[in-house]
Design an enzyme around this catalytic site. Structure first.
Site, mmCIF file in Angstrom:
data_model
loop_
_atom_site.group_PDB
_atom_site.id
_atom_site.type_symbol
_atom_site.label_atom_id
_atom_site.label_comp_id
_atom_site.label_asym_id
_atom_site.label_seq_id
_atom_site.Cartn_x
_atom_site.Cartn_y
_atom_site.Cartn_z
ATOM 1 N N CYS A 179 -25.317 4.982 0.661
ATOM 2 C CA CYS A 179 -26.523 4.689 -0.110
ATOM 3 C C CYS A 179 -26.829 3.188 -0.072
ATOM 4 O O CYS A 179 -25.956 2.373 0.117
ATOM 5 C CB CYS A 179 -26.306 5.101 -1.566
ATOM 6 N N ARG A 239 -28.581 2.062 7.323
ATOM 7 C CA ARG A 239 -27.377 2.764 6.848
ATOM 8 C C ARG A 239 -27.576 4.266 6.832
ATOM 9 O O ARG A 239 -26.633 5.021 6.619
ATOM 10 C CB ARG A 239 -27.015 2.282 5.428
ATOM 11 N N TRP A 260 -27.805 8.569 0.438
ATOM 12 C CA TRP A 260 -27.135 9.358 1.481
ATOM 13 C C TRP A 260 -26.417 10.456 0.702
ATOM 14 O O TRP A 260 -25.420 10.193 0.014
ATOM 15 C CB TRP A 260 -26.161 8.470 2.247
ATOM 16 N N ASN A 269 -23.804 4.201 -5.783
ATOM 17 C CA ASN A 269 -23.301 4.488 -4.436
ATOM 18 C C ASN A 269 -21.811 4.775 -4.605
ATOM 19 O O ASN A 269 -21.080 3.941 -5.134
ATOM 20 C CB ASN A 269 -23.515 3.279 -3.516
ATOM 21 N N GLY A 270 -21.385 5.959 -4.234
ATOM 22 C CA GLY A 270 -19.963 6.316 -4.369
ATOM 23 C C GLY A 270 -19.840 7.772 -4.773
ATOM 24 O O GLY A 270 -20.770 8.553 -4.663
ATOM 25 N N GLU A 282 -9.057 12.844 22.798
ATOM 26 C CA GLU A 282 -10.054 12.039 22.085
ATOM 27 C C GLU A 282 -10.078 10.619 22.630
ATOM 28 O O GLU A 282 -11.152 10.039 22.839
ATOM 29 C CB GLU A 282 -9.768 12.052 20.578
ATOM 30 N N LYS A 325 -13.396 8.768 24.267
ATOM 31 C CA LYS A 325 -13.896 7.467 23.774
ATOM 32 C C LYS A 325 -14.087 6.509 24.941
ATOM 33 O O LYS A 325 -15.113 5.852 25.077
ATOM 34 C CB LYS A 325 -12.913 6.878 22.763
ATOM 35 N N GLU A 360 -16.966 7.606 27.366
ATOM 36 C CA GLU A 360 -18.368 7.646 26.905
ATOM 37 C C GLU A 360 -18.933 6.272 26.584
ATOM 38 O O GLU A 360 -20.141 6.121 26.560
ATOM 39 C CB GLU A 360 -18.529 8.572 25.700
ATOM 40 N N HIS A 371 1.985 19.467 37.893
ATOM 41 C CA HIS A 371 1.408 20.668 38.523
ATOM 42 C C HIS A 371 0.121 20.352 39.235
ATOM 43 O O HIS A 371 -0.770 21.188 39.335
ATOM 44 C CB HIS A 371 1.197 21.744 37.452
ATOM 45 N N LYS A 399 -26.722 10.608 19.807
ATOM 46 C CA LYS A 399 -25.792 10.733 18.686
ATOM 47 C C LYS A 399 -25.658 12.192 18.259
ATOM 48 O O LYS A 399 -24.587 12.628 17.874
ATOM 49 C CB LYS A 399 -26.274 9.894 17.488
HETATM 50 C C1 AGP Z 1 -18.338 11.754 20.140
HETATM 51 O O1 AGP Z 1 -17.934 10.412 20.353
HETATM 52 C C2 AGP Z 1 -19.567 12.124 20.941
HETATM 53 N N1 AGP Z 1 -20.631 11.284 20.528
HETATM 54 C C3 AGP Z 1 -19.868 13.603 20.972
HETATM 55 O O2 AGP Z 1 -18.832 14.197 21.707
HETATM 56 C C4 AGP Z 1 -19.950 14.340 19.616
HETATM 57 O O3 AGP Z 1 -18.670 14.402 19.045
HETATM 58 C C5 AGP Z 1 -20.435 15.773 19.886
HETATM 59 O O4 AGP Z 1 -21.723 15.697 20.420
HETATM 60 C C6 AGP Z 1 -20.446 16.644 18.617
HETATM 61 O O5 AGP Z 1 -21.353 16.100 17.696
HETATM 62 P P1 AGP Z 1 -21.325 16.652 16.191
HETATM 63 O O6 AGP Z 1 -19.971 16.310 15.647
HETATM 64 O O7 AGP Z 1 -22.433 15.952 15.501
HETATM 65 O O8 AGP Z 1 -21.514 18.147 16.243
#
Ligand code: AGP
Length: 608
Positions: free
Chosen positions: A2, A27, A73, A99-100, A481, A485, A488, A504, A603
């Site tokens: 928020c 934000r 938010w 906010n909280g 993961e 990171k 991407e 393998h 995103k």
């Molecule tokens: C994560 O770093 C990526 N931006 C992407 O893999 C993301 O996790 C995926 O698109 C899922 O998004 P969501 O969690 O909003 O469903």
């Protein structure tokens, strides 16, 4: 997260507040509102939607010298006009923004309703303004102090009262708050960008600090009223860097927000030291489910992998994990007794939504784990557990992933509890360790701040074209993961592999100088992993061990070591992912990539 903005002074508060909230729009929020002292009364204008929508309703000729504003938010209660802040007491004399998270809002709300208070929203915040009303006699300051003694949780709260037309009362616990110092006017805001251009003299409020603002001055005390000396912080940030809280990128800011995101997400989930998810009213499903389908995309899928291992280990419930875009085309063997858990930061990912809808069609209950209140996934699932990571702006998910892990552990521990798989003592101990992870994550961030070791490692490997991430069990889930990171945001090819699987086939890809990042946190798998590390080293790989301090001796053969605080192996993903996030971040920097907005990516992937 928020946004808060307040003003008291000789000027017109309305444009100051609107401009301040506009500077906090980055934000992320879902509704906006303002409360103004005008002609002896508090006037409130608030709307779901954008700030501009609220301003349109407000009209252009509003003027006042005392006011507070808010961009919300949502954490409790969907985005709506009624749930927007500011909230007022029954008499309309007091207005408040917050906010909280007020953890004990439900019990306080019950008491206040019994005492005759009328609630009009579903928010936790509204409890606070009625509590202040309950104690208000002649001093807003005194009433707020009393009210705060009954509140548990996190807050940056700001209140005004029509009986005190130039006074703002504000208090901070766990949520950010700053005070801007002017000439004959003073400001309060949740972040520095809001006051940029108005003053450069700022108090950064610290934990459990309380302040009273009038046009003549600002008095800062602790919650009990003892004076607190504040150093004036001179702001020399430009508006753009200010939005990132002084960090160069949102991603780095969000990596550093993780300790707070851990605290916020776990807030309210414990009762007597045990995870308590009974408010979901899903215990029957939790008890009867013969299988859990864990479905998500990307980073959320990687959180689900950790969830699967945690649930199977702690609660002994079989879990199938699927990438949502694949799950949809499987001939699933459905059983209405089963449970689907979907994980999604945005709550809008098309493939995840499609899997959710298919489960609903098959009569299977769906539990959603998401970061966005009122998102499609939240609305369409049977039940939802929110992560409280706050808005995640960078495309690469970091704090949202970490808070998804926490919810995975919470579900695993609650399942274990109600199925009687683990003793309450064991679960209390694990719960306490889970609550302690925020300080271990902070420790890693502090180590890096002091040493720059990960940054130096990224500088060393900045030209590589290919990397491997290895691990076994939970370490393998985190390796996936870490590889995502790096891929991407730095565009370096990164392959995650189960350490035992390399021989393998993929071992053929190992040659002189290939960096291999090996996660080593599972005490009982160290030997096996080390033998895989010997295999790759024999082919010329450079191995960086991301290992717990207690396993440092076992990893001597690695070329480099990034040490982690010692943590229960079950919970190690919460800490082991942080160096991988930082490595990816610095690799992207050294390779000149657009860290927050990497090429080709969005995103939220709302298309299939
Ligand atoms: C994560 O770093 C990526 N931006 C992407 O893999 C993301 O996790 C995926 O698109 C899922 O998004 P969501 O969690 O909003 O469903």
């Amino acid at each position: 997260m928020c946004g808060i903005m307040g003003y008291t002074g000789k000027g017109n508060a309305v444009p100051v507040i609107i401009d301040g909230l506009a500077k906090l729009e980055y934000r992320g929020y879902d509704s906006a509102g303002i409360a103004m002292y005008e002609d002896g009364k508090i006037q409130v204008c608030k709307r779901k939607g954008r700030l501009a929508d609220m301003v349109k309703v407000l009209g252009a000729d509003c003027s006042c010298q005392l006011g507070i504003g808010h961009t919300r938010w949502a954490t409790h209660g969907v985005p709506s006009d009624l749930n927007a802040h500011p909230h007022c007491d029954c008499s309309g004399r007091i207005a408040l923004v917050h906010n909280g998270i007020i953890e004990n809002y439900a019990s306080l709300r019950k008491e206040l309703i019994l005492e005759g208070h009328d609630f009009i929203s579903d928010t936790d915040t509204e409890v606070l303004v009625h509590l202040i009303e309950k104690f208000y006699t002649v001093s807003l300051e005194a009433a707020v102090r009393k009210a705060l003694t009954l509140v548990r949780g996190s807050f940056a709260m700001v209140a005004i009262c029509s009986e005190e037309p130039d006074t703002i009362v504000t208090a901070k616990k766990d949520s950010p708050l700053i005070i801007g110092l002017g000439e004959g006017e003073n400001y309060v805001a949740s972040d520095i960008p809001a006051i940029l251009g108005k003053t450069k003299q700022v108090y950064i409020m610290d934990e459990n600090e309380f302040a009273v603002l009038t046009p003549q001055g600002v008095t800062v005390t602790d919650f009990e009223g003892n004076p607190v000396h504040k150093e004036v912080f001179a702001v020399n940030w430009d508006p753009v860097s200010a939005e990132k809280g002084g960090y160069e990128h949102f991603m780095l800011k969000e990596i550093h927000e993780q300790p707070k995101a851990i605290r916020d997400t776990l807030a309210g989930k414990f009762e007597d030291g045990l995870i308590d998810l009974s408010s979901l009213e899903m215990d029957d499903t939790f008890r009867q489910a013969g299988k859990i389908f864990m479905v998500a995309c990307g980073t959320a899928y990687h959180a689900g992998l950790v969830g699967r291992l945690a649930i199977e280990k702690l609660a002994r419930v079989p879990v199938e994990t699927d990438i949502a875009s694949e799950f949809r085309y499987r001939d699933v063997l459905w059983n209405p007794q089963d449970l689907m858990i979907v994980v999604s930061q945005s709550g809008e990912t098309a493939d995840t939504l499609a899997a959710l809808r298919e489960a609903k069609r098959q009569g299977v209950k769906v539990l959603a784990v998401t970061n966005v209140v009122g998102s499609s996934v939240a609305r369409e699932a049977d039940k939802v557990i929110y992560t409280h990571a706050g808005p995640e702006i960078a495309v690469a998910s970091t704090k949202a992933y970490l808070t998804q892990l926490l919810v995975m552990y919470a579900i695993a521990m609650y399942l274990a509890r109600i199925r009687g798989i683990s003793s309450l003592e064991e679960l209390r101990q694990l719960g306490s360790q889970l609550q302690g992870t925020h300080s271990q994550v902070q420790q890693i961030l502090d180590w890096e701040q002091d040493s720059g070791q990960i940054r130096q490692m990224a500088e060393k490997y900045r030209e590589v074209q290919s990397t491997f991430f290895l691990g076994r069990g939970l370490d393998y889930a985190v390796a996936m993961e870490g590889a995502l990171k790096l891929k991407e945001i730095s565009y370096v090819h990164a392959e995650s592999y189960a350490a035992g699987e390399l021989k393998h086939g993929p071992l053929a890809l190992i040659h002189d100088g290939v960096p291999v990042l090996a996660l080593i946190t599972q005490d009982q798998l160290v030997e096996k992993t080390m033998s895989n590390i010997k295999e790759v080293k024999a082919r010329g790989a450079i191995v960086v061990a991301i290992c717990k301090q207690s396993l440092q001796e076992d990893c001597q053969e690695c070329d480099d070591q990034i040490l982690l605080p010692d943590v229960n192996p079950v919970l190690s993903p919460i800490v082991s992912v942080v160096p991988l996030q930082l490595f990816a971040y610095y690799m992207a920097i050294f390779r000149g990539a657009d860290v927050d907005k990497p090429r080709n990516l969005a995103k939220s992937v709302t298309v299939e």
